[in-house]
Write a protein that holds these residues in place. Structure first.
Motif, mmCIF file in Angstrom:
data_model
loop_
_atom_site.group_PDB
_atom_site.id
_atom_site.type_symbol
_atom_site.label_atom_id
_atom_site.label_comp_id
_atom_site.label_asym_id
_atom_site.label_seq_id
_atom_site.Cartn_x
_atom_site.Cartn_y
_atom_site.Cartn_z
ATOM 1 N N VAL A 15 0.840 -1.193 0.000
ATOM 2 C CA VAL A 15 0.000 0.000 0.000
ATOM 3 C C VAL A 15 0.879 1.248 0.000
ATOM 4 O O VAL A 15 2.026 1.230 0.446
ATOM 5 C CB VAL A 15 -0.967 0.016 1.206
ATOM 6 N N VAL A 16 0.319 2.330 -0.513
ATOM 7 C CA VAL A 16 1.052 3.596 -0.570
ATOM 8 C C VAL A 16 1.206 4.197 0.822
ATOM 9 O O VAL A 16 2.265 4.714 1.182
ATOM 10 C CB VAL A 16 0.324 4.589 -1.502
ATOM 11 N N ASP A 17 0.132 4.121 1.620
ATOM 12 C CA ASP A 17 0.168 4.717 2.955
ATOM 13 C C ASP A 17 -0.944 4.108 3.800
ATOM 14 O O ASP A 17 -1.859 3.450 3.286
ATOM 15 C CB ASP A 17 -0.001 6.237 2.870
ATOM 16 N N SER A 39 8.287 -6.136 -5.611
ATOM 17 C CA SER A 39 7.689 -4.968 -4.983
ATOM 18 C C SER A 39 7.971 -5.003 -3.492
ATOM 19 O O SER A 39 7.697 -5.991 -2.813
ATOM 20 C CB SER A 39 6.177 -4.951 -5.232
ATOM 21 N N GLN A 40 8.542 -3.904 -2.986
ATOM 22 C CA GLN A 40 8.832 -3.781 -1.570
ATOM 23 C C GLN A 40 7.947 -2.687 -0.986
ATOM 24 O O GLN A 40 7.035 -2.214 -1.640
ATOM 25 C CB GLN A 40 10.322 -3.487 -1.383
ATOM 26 N N ARG A 41 8.196 -2.282 0.233
ATOM 27 C CA ARG A 41 7.298 -1.317 0.881
ATOM 28 C C ARG A 41 7.173 -0.015 0.105
ATOM 29 O O ARG A 41 6.095 0.397 -0.286
ATOM 30 C CB ARG A 41 7.802 -1.010 2.290
ATOM 31 N N GLU A 42 8.283 0.646 -0.103
ATOM 32 C CA GLU A 42 8.265 1.952 -0.751
ATOM 33 C C GLU A 42 8.795 1.902 -2.175
ATOM 34 O O GLU A 42 8.606 2.846 -2.937
ATOM 35 C CB GLU A 42 9.114 2.952 0.059
ATOM 36 N N THR A 45 18.413 -7.405 -12.622
ATOM 37 C CA THR A 45 18.840 -7.807 -13.958
ATOM 38 C C THR A 45 20.067 -8.713 -13.856
ATOM 39 O O THR A 45 20.548 -9.014 -12.763
ATOM 40 C CB THR A 45 19.178 -6.580 -14.825
ATOM 41 N N THR A 46 20.568 -9.121 -14.991
ATOM 42 C CA THR A 46 21.750 -9.984 -15.019
ATOM 43 C C THR A 46 23.002 -9.270 -14.528
ATOM 44 O O THR A 46 23.979 -9.919 -14.152
ATOM 45 C CB THR A 46 21.994 -10.496 -16.446
ATOM 46 N N SER A 47 22.966 -7.933 -14.500
ATOM 47 C CA SER A 47 24.183 -7.194 -14.147
ATOM 48 C C SER A 47 24.022 -6.193 -13.011
ATOM 49 O O SER A 47 25.023 -5.728 -12.458
ATOM 50 C CB SER A 47 24.710 -6.445 -15.382
ATOM 51 N N ARG A 48 22.778 -5.844 -12.632
ATOM 52 C CA ARG A 48 22.593 -4.814 -11.605
ATOM 53 C C ARG A 48 21.190 -4.895 -11.028
ATOM 54 O O ARG A 48 20.328 -5.624 -11.526
ATOM 55 C CB ARG A 48 22.829 -3.417 -12.195
ATOM 56 N N THR A 49 20.973 -4.110 -9.965
ATOM 57 C CA THR A 49 19.656 -3.975 -9.345
ATOM 58 C C THR A 49 19.270 -2.502 -9.353
ATOM 59 O O THR A 49 20.072 -1.644 -8.972
ATOM 60 C CB THR A 49 19.672 -4.498 -7.900
ATOM 61 N N VAL A 50 18.050 -2.216 -9.798
ATOM 62 C CA VAL A 50 17.557 -0.843 -9.885
ATOM 63 C C VAL A 50 16.344 -0.706 -8.972
ATOM 64 O O VAL A 50 15.432 -1.537 -9.008
ATOM 65 C CB VAL A 50 17.166 -0.487 -11.338
ATOM 66 N N LEU A 51 16.330 0.349 -8.148
ATOM 67 C CA LEU A 51 15.192 0.638 -7.278
ATOM 68 C C LEU A 51 14.429 1.839 -7.824
ATOM 69 O O LEU A 51 15.017 2.877 -8.125
ATOM 70 C CB LEU A 51 15.663 0.941 -5.853
ATOM 71 N N ARG A 56 10.266 3.889 -7.635
ATOM 72 C CA ARG A 56 9.013 4.006 -6.884
ATOM 73 C C ARG A 56 7.803 3.716 -7.762
ATOM 74 O O ARG A 56 6.665 3.892 -7.341
ATOM 75 C CB ARG A 56 8.906 5.407 -6.272
ATOM 76 N N TYR A 57 8.038 3.261 -8.981
ATOM 77 C CA TYR A 57 6.932 2.986 -9.894
ATOM 78 C C TYR A 57 6.167 1.748 -9.429
ATOM 79 O O TYR A 57 6.767 0.722 -9.126
ATOM 80 C CB TYR A 57 7.479 2.769 -11.302
ATOM 81 N N PRO A 58 4.827 1.789 -9.343
ATOM 82 C CA PRO A 58 4.052 0.642 -8.829
ATOM 83 C C PRO A 58 4.223 -0.601 -9.698
ATOM 84 O O PRO A 58 4.231 -0.511 -10.931
ATOM 85 C CB PRO A 58 2.604 1.146 -8.878
ATOM 86 N N ILE A 59 4.324 -1.749 -9.062
ATOM 87 C CA ILE A 59 4.538 -2.989 -9.803
ATOM 88 C C ILE A 59 3.360 -3.300 -10.724
ATOM 89 O O ILE A 59 3.542 -3.854 -11.815
ATOM 90 C CB ILE A 59 4.817 -4.167 -8.839
#
Length: 239
Positions: free
Chosen positions: A94-96, A155-158, A164-170, A172-175
């Motif tokens: 949830v958003v909030d 999808s995590q809390r916030e 990916t095969t080479s990196r992780t990107v965070l 805030r776009y909803p899953i």
């Protein structure tokens, strides 16, 4: 940009307060109010909704049970008179979480979080030399991600974590919005996980393994996931 907003609240007085709040915020568009989860389900089928303001204590079907039953929920802000449901609510991304009685200022903070998520747009690109890509907002910059390189999305809390095969990107776009931008080679296996079917190494009735990571198959997704994987040639082995 306006957020199409649905209110799900069984108490007429509380529903009226929420409708008044929505009317005061310029970027919110009230598309309907429902007194129970089943009426809300029908409205969600009939028209697009960006944001749902959801009471927990609904008749017939409780708010969190309703949320768990939705495979593609919109963004959600939960409202409750009880703080003890907050942690459980965040498990549903949830958003909030708003405690009743809700002050208008606190409401504005919550819906601005939703607007920020909506504005974190994803743009598919057609680049013949590099294949399809996504662009996602990351701290006011654009990250370019080759779709073929994505292993899974969590999808995590916030945030939403794109691995990916080479990196992780965070981002805030909803899953649920991100899922709409992905090709058919991706599969939603859980309310918190989307996987690239071409990257699956092993699977069974309970989880999927990709690059050594076990990802759970959600109860509400299990039948569809197993049917899809059983009919998909070229996948990894069954555990």
């Amino acid at each position: 940009m306006k957020l199409k907003c649905l209110i799900v609240e069984d108490e007429p007085l509380a529903r009226g307060v929420m409708e008044g709040f929505v009317a005061e915020v310029p970027f919110l568009e009230h598309v309907g109010s429902c007194a129970d989860a089943f009426a809300a389900m029908q409205l969600l089928k009939d028209q697009p909704v960006d944001l749902m303001l959801l009471d927990i204590h609904l008749p017939k079907l409780k708010g969190l049970d309703f949320l768990a039953a939705l495979q593609h929920p919109p963004m959600v802000i939960v409202a409750s008179a009880y703080h003890e449901f907050a942690l459980q609510s965040y498990e549903y991304n949830v958003v909030d979480y708003l405690l009743k009685p809700i002050a208008f200022g606190r409401f504005v903070v919550a819906v601005n979080k939703a607007l920020d998520k909506k504005n974190s747009s994803v743009q598919p690109l057609d680049n013949p030399s590099a294949g399809q890509e996504l662009q996602v907002n990351v701290h006011k910059r654009k990250a370019r991600i080759a779709i073929d390189d994505i292993l899974y999305i969590e999808s995590q809390r916030e945030n939403v974590k794109i691995v990916t095969t080479s990196r992780t990107v965070l981002t805030r776009y909803p899953i649920s919005e991100l899922e709409k931008e992905l090709p058919a080679s991706f599969l939603r296996i859980h309310r918190s996980f989307i996987v690239n079917k071409t990257k699956i190494d092993f699977y069974d009735a309970h989880d999927i393994e990709i690059a050594g990571k076990d990802l759970p198959i959600g109860r509400n997704y299990k039948t569809q996931v197993l049917e899809t994987l059983a009919g998909k040639a070229g996948l990894g082995s069954v555990k």
